[in-house]
Design a protein around this motif. Structure first.
Motif, mmCIF file in Angstrom:
data_model
loop_
_atom_site.group_PDB
_atom_site.id
_atom_site.type_symbol
_atom_site.label_atom_id
_atom_site.label_comp_id
_atom_site.label_asym_id
_atom_site.label_seq_id
_atom_site.Cartn_x
_atom_site.Cartn_y
_atom_site.Cartn_z
ATOM 1 N N GLN A 11 0.743 -1.073 -0.047
ATOM 2 C CA GLN A 11 -0.181 0.054 -0.119
ATOM 3 C C GLN A 11 0.874 1.199 -0.247
ATOM 4 O OE1 GLN A 11 -2.519 -0.907 3.398
ATOM 5 N NE2 GLN A 11 -4.040 -1.606 1.977
ATOM 6 N N ASN A 14 2.378 1.734 -3.396
ATOM 7 C CA ASN A 14 1.265 2.180 -4.467
ATOM 8 C C ASN A 14 1.124 3.827 -4.437
ATOM 9 O OD1 ASN A 14 0.072 0.438 -6.256
ATOM 10 N ND2 ASN A 14 -1.521 -0.148 -4.757
ATOM 11 N N LYS A 15 1.174 4.332 -3.196
ATOM 12 C CA LYS A 15 1.056 5.729 -2.794
ATOM 13 C C LYS A 15 2.360 6.451 -3.133
ATOM 14 C CE LYS A 15 -2.463 5.400 0.708
ATOM 15 N NZ LYS A 15 -2.729 5.033 2.083
ATOM 16 N N PRO A 18 3.364 6.143 -7.591
ATOM 17 C CA PRO A 18 2.085 6.139 -8.477
ATOM 18 C C PRO A 18 2.401 5.934 -9.867
ATOM 19 C CG PRO A 18 2.249 8.382 -7.805
ATOM 20 C CD PRO A 18 3.318 7.583 -7.023
ATOM 21 N N LEU A 23 2.974 -1.251 -11.144
ATOM 22 C CA LEU A 23 2.149 -1.093 -9.984
ATOM 23 C C LEU A 23 1.416 -2.207 -9.731
ATOM 24 C CD1 LEU A 23 1.957 1.685 -8.209
ATOM 25 C CD2 LEU A 23 0.076 2.385 -9.781
ATOM 26 N N HIS A 24 1.007 -2.868 -10.809
ATOM 27 C CA HIS A 24 -0.102 -3.851 -10.740
ATOM 28 C C HIS A 24 0.359 -5.001 -9.752
ATOM 29 C CE1 HIS A 24 2.654 -4.905 -14.173
ATOM 30 N NE2 HIS A 24 2.502 -6.253 -14.036
ATOM 31 N N PHE A 26 1.995 -4.441 -6.917
ATOM 32 C CA PHE A 26 1.568 -3.970 -5.640
ATOM 33 C C PHE A 26 0.160 -4.455 -5.495
ATOM 34 C CE2 PHE A 26 4.694 -0.169 -5.915
ATOM 35 C CZ PHE A 26 5.827 -0.968 -4.987
ATOM 36 N N ASP A 27 -0.532 -4.240 -6.518
ATOM 37 C CA ASP A 27 -1.986 -4.630 -6.199
ATOM 38 C C ASP A 27 -2.278 -6.233 -6.044
ATOM 39 O OD1 ASP A 27 -3.197 -2.104 -6.414
ATOM 40 O OD2 ASP A 27 -3.002 -2.012 -8.614
ATOM 41 N N LYS A 49 -7.954 -4.907 -9.926
ATOM 42 C CA LYS A 49 -7.129 -3.648 -10.624
ATOM 43 C C LYS A 49 -5.931 -4.280 -11.203
ATOM 44 C CE LYS A 49 -6.712 -0.055 -7.529
ATOM 45 N NZ LYS A 49 -6.382 0.400 -6.158
ATOM 46 N N SER A 53 -5.379 -3.260 -15.081
ATOM 47 C CA SER A 53 -4.119 -2.284 -15.265
ATOM 48 C C SER A 53 -3.653 -2.137 -16.788
ATOM 49 C CB SER A 53 -3.008 -2.941 -14.204
ATOM 50 O OG SER A 53 -1.711 -2.270 -14.963
#
Length: 158
Positions: A11, A14-15, A18, A23-24, A26-27, A49, A53
């Motif tokens: 999380q 992700n922040k 960005p 990034l996927h 992390f999801d 997500k 993505s």
């Protein structure tokens, strides 16, 4: 096995990043952490997500995320939703390991629904399409069981 920490890091990633191209990933970790912690709806949201993505939608991670969506439904005993999720793995992705895993799990769902012939078809499809798969032994064993159950069911209904 430190999913709380993994969730926190993913999380934060992700922040903090960005615009990170992957990034996927992390999801996916967020989804796994939620699933392990029993928050299956949250897990599905995170996995979706990954699938949606722009950079992740055609990756093996997306195939794994779609398979994991099926797993969440399976654990909630919503076998029809699980089957649909597993079928998407097989039809949308070209990663044999995950396609074979999806076929065997969809077959198990069909078993839970009492659809022995459909289960047999899925196991046979796995054996025909992915003869080198690590899931072949399971498919052979379950095919044998489903065949016996199908014959037993036919005998009872006659």
């Amino acid at each position: 096995n430190e999913w709380t920490r993994a969730l926190d890091y993913a999380q934060a990633g992700n922040k903090q990043f960005p615009n990170f191209e992957a990034l996927h990933e992390f999801d996916f970790i967020i989804g796994r952490a939620h699933a392990v912690q029993g928050r299956l709806a949250d897990a599905r949201t995170a996995f979706q997500k990954v699938i949606d993505s722009p950079t992740g939608k055609t990756t093996q991670t997306a195939a794994m995320a779609q398979w994991r969506i099926g797993e969440t439904w399976f654990h909630q005993e919503d076998y029809q939703q699980a089957i649909e999720a597993y079928y998407r793995v097989d039809s949308l992705y070209s990663y044999e390991k995950w396609q074979a895993a999806a076929l065997v799990e969809a077959g198990k769902c069909q078993e839970h629904l009492g659809n022995w012939k459909q289960a047999m078809q899925l196991y046979q499809q796995l054996l025909d399409r992915f003869p080198e798969s690590e899931y072949c032994l399971t498919a052979q064993q379950r095919l044998s069981l489903a065949t016996r159950q199908s014959k037993s069911t036919e005998t009872i209904t006659k």
